[in-house]
Design an enzyme around this catalytic site. Structure first.
Site, mmCIF file in Angstrom:
data_model
loop_
_atom_site.group_PDB
_atom_site.id
_atom_site.type_symbol
_atom_site.label_atom_id
_atom_site.label_comp_id
_atom_site.label_asym_id
_atom_site.label_seq_id
_atom_site.Cartn_x
_atom_site.Cartn_y
_atom_site.Cartn_z
ATOM 1 N N LYS A 96 1.176 -1.263 0.142
ATOM 2 C CA LYS A 96 -0.054 -0.213 -0.211
ATOM 3 C C LYS A 96 0.721 1.449 -0.216
ATOM 4 O O LYS A 96 1.885 2.101 0.668
ATOM 5 C CB LYS A 96 -0.840 -0.234 0.945
ATOM 6 C CG LYS A 96 -1.857 -0.919 1.079
ATOM 7 C CD LYS A 96 -3.005 -0.398 0.641
ATOM 8 C CE LYS A 96 -4.349 -1.728 0.645
ATOM 9 N NZ LYS A 96 -5.377 -0.988 -0.077
ATOM 10 N N LYS A 122 -13.374 -7.105 -5.865
ATOM 11 C CA LYS A 122 -13.866 -7.112 -3.556
ATOM 12 C C LYS A 122 -15.522 -7.189 -4.119
ATOM 13 O O LYS A 122 -16.743 -6.392 -4.681
ATOM 14 C CB LYS A 122 -13.591 -5.669 -3.507
ATOM 15 C CG LYS A 122 -12.067 -5.517 -3.243
ATOM 16 C CD LYS A 122 -12.396 -3.698 -2.010
ATOM 17 C CE LYS A 122 -10.470 -3.949 -2.319
ATOM 18 N NZ LYS A 122 -10.002 -3.234 -3.012
#
Length: 334
Positions: free
Chosen positions: A145, A253
């Site tokens: 990230k 997702k």
């Protein structure tokens, strides 16, 4: 079918930090569907993310969740979803998961799926330590990230990791969560490409289709859409987005991208356009993770080699037991 709902809260071992903020709690509704004829039951997880999901404000309390669930359940039992409820992907995921389990559709042999090791945004020192731990465990695909600490520090970390582990030993993915500005995104993509990065998720914020299309066309490294697809819920909009931007990858997702069936629809549309994909979780508990892992196995086959993003269940101090666990660099469902 009988329906019941409870509310649960899980706690992160340490705050999960992204470029949008950080999470210390995971609040969710668990929807239980019981087949009164057989006694079998299934549980689905309803947990939109506060800062991201298009339906993040749609479920204020259990009575409202029950009202919406009872409205949609007959359609789910028939294998469809109401057109006027396409903007409720988290509910769709929960109901489809619960119904599939109650019907015994999720009963499979033991499956094992390779996953990426997720390194959360933190200080340089902490992120480096996370990488070392993941590599020691056996991960050969790591996702970093990026976008929340100093850019030079992030590049220094990537440079160091790549100097220790060449691309033949380690696949590196990065996720910017929309942190880059369109004006200087290309410069950063060019810099990242020096270190054999596999792909970058969502380099700029969603909604900038022309800018994203330009980056996908000109970038020296592959771009994967993620947040860009949130709120794009009907087939015509999905086709328009993919045809306009034409990314190299999409990252699905189910909680955000249309539940189990909506995710399949995204993947089918992408495949027709030569766009690759993988499936990942959105901070679900083991309840949601199990359903997503079974979906990945169903979509990509029993011998998946491309790492999926299904390791976030390790983040909680009080996760729910659900016959799912991590073995080395694989998620295992029994």
């Amino acid at each position: 079918m009988e329906l019941s709902i409870t509310k649960e809260t899980l706690h992160f071992k340490k705050p999960a930090r992204t470029s949008r903020g950080e999470y210390s709690l995971h609040e969710m509704y668990l929807i239980t569907i019981t087949d009164k004829a057989t006694g079998k039951r299934g549980i689905g997880e309803l947990a939109p993310l506060p800062d991201l999901s298009c339906d993040r404000n749609a479920y204020p309390d259990i009575p409202e969740v029950k009202r919406l669930a009872e409205k949609a359940l007959p359609s789910v039992l028939n294998g469809t979803w109401p057109d006027d409820m396409l903007s409720y992907p988290a509910l769709r995921f929960a109901l489809e998961s619960a119904v599939a389990e109650a019907r015994g559709e999720n009963l499979k042999e033991k499956i094992s799926i390779p996953i990426n090791g997720l390194v959360w945004m933190s200080s340089f020192e902490d992120m480096l330590e996370q990488v070392k731990v993941k590599m020691a465990i056996g991960f050969r695909c790591i996702k970093l990230k990026i976008g929340a600490i100093d850019w030079e520090k992030e590049i220094e970390l990537i440079r160091y990791v790549r100097s220790c582990f060449p691309k033949e030993e380690l696949q590196l993915r990065v996720d910017a969560n929309g942190a880059f500005s369109p004006e200087w995104a290309m410069d950063r993509l060019i810099e990242l490409a020096k270190y054999d990065i596999h792909s970058i998720e969502q380099p700029i914020r969603q909604g900038q289709w022309d800018e994203m299309a330009r980056l996908c066309k000109e970038s020296p490294l592959a771009i994967a859409l993620d947040e860009e697809m949130i709120g794009v819920n009907n087939p015509e909009e999905k086709e328009k987005l993919l045809d306009t931007i034409h990314p190299q990858y999409i990252v699905l997702k189910p909680t955000m991208h249309g539940g189990l069936s909506g995710t399949r629809e995204w993947i089918d549309l992408a495949n027709k356009r030569g766009i690759n994909s993988w499936i990942t979780s959105a901070l679900e508990s083991n309840i949601g993770l199990r359903s997503i892992a079974l979906l990945a196995e169903s979509v990509y086959g029993p011998n998946i080699t491309f790492p999926q993003g299904l390791g976030t269940g390790q983040l909680f101090t009080d996760n729910i037991e659900n016959n799912i666990h991590i073995e080395g660099a694989n998620i295992v469902v029994e």
